[in-house]
Design a protein around this motif. Sequence first.
Motif, PDB file in Angstrom:
ATOM      1  N   GLN A  47      24.601  70.698  21.905  1.00 19.86           N
ATOM      2  CA  GLN A  47      25.861  70.197  21.349  1.00 19.86           C
ATOM      3  C   GLN A  47      27.000  70.384  22.347  1.00 19.86           C
ATOM      4  O   GLN A  47      27.872  69.511  22.475  1.00 19.86           O
ATOM      5  N   ALA A  48      27.011  71.490  23.055  1.00 21.54           N
ATOM      6  CA  ALA A  48      28.041  71.729  24.068  1.00 21.54           C
ATOM      7  C   ALA A  48      27.955  70.690  25.182  1.00 21.54           C
ATOM      8  O   ALA A  48      28.979  70.162  25.629  1.00 21.54           O
ATOM      9  N   GLY A  80      24.912  60.014  23.308  1.00 21.74           N
ATOM     10  CA  GLY A  80      24.741  61.332  22.706  1.00 21.74           C
ATOM     11  C   GLY A  80      23.494  61.412  21.833  1.00 21.74           C
ATOM     12  O   GLY A  80      22.736  62.382  21.914  1.00 21.74           O
ATOM     13  N   CYS A 126      29.336  56.176  23.646  1.00 25.84           N
ATOM     14  CA  CYS A 126      29.262  57.637  23.496  1.00 25.84           C
ATOM     15  C   CYS A 126      28.265  58.025  22.415  1.00 25.84           C
ATOM     16  O   CYS A 126      27.469  58.954  22.593  1.00 25.84           O
ATOM     17  N   ASP A 149      32.029  62.686  25.907  1.00 26.18           N
ATOM     18  CA  ASP A 149      33.351  62.616  25.308  1.00 26.18           C
ATOM     19  C   ASP A 149      33.916  61.212  25.529  1.00 26.18           C
ATOM     20  O   ASP A 149      33.749  60.623  26.601  1.00 26.18           O
ATOM     21  N   LYS A 168      29.096  67.219  23.851  1.00 20.87           N
ATOM     22  CA  LYS A 168      30.552  67.193  23.690  1.00 20.87           C
ATOM     23  C   LYS A 168      31.245  67.006  25.033  1.00 20.87           C
ATOM     24  O   LYS A 168      32.232  66.275  25.146  1.00 20.87           O
ATOM     25  N   LYS A 169      30.725  67.656  26.067  1.00 17.41           N
ATOM     26  CA  LYS A 169      31.324  67.580  27.401  1.00 17.41           C
ATOM     27  C   LYS A 169      30.992  66.259  28.105  1.00 17.41           C
ATOM     28  O   LYS A 169      31.874  65.587  28.631  1.00 17.41           O
TER      29      LYS A 169
END
Length: 69
Positions: free
Chosen positions: A49-50, A32, A28, A57, A53-54
């Motif tokens: 960032q959204a 990311g 992850c 995860d 995060k989705k």
Amino acid sequence: MPLKPATDKGNMHTTIQKAHVKEAPALCQLAGDTFYETFRPYNTEEDIQAYIKKAYDSQVISAQLANTE
């Protein structure tokens, strides 16, 4: 397991192995970070960032790694 470069008489070899669920947190983080560095110039900080995060995860990646289909 991450990529492992190895040298043999000056030649570089790479071994790719299937990732396991226990490696999800590291995967992850890598995913990311890579996504951020690649697409940050083309997106707002909030949007990127959204998405991270989705999409990256730990539970999402763990479920994908556990799926043996």
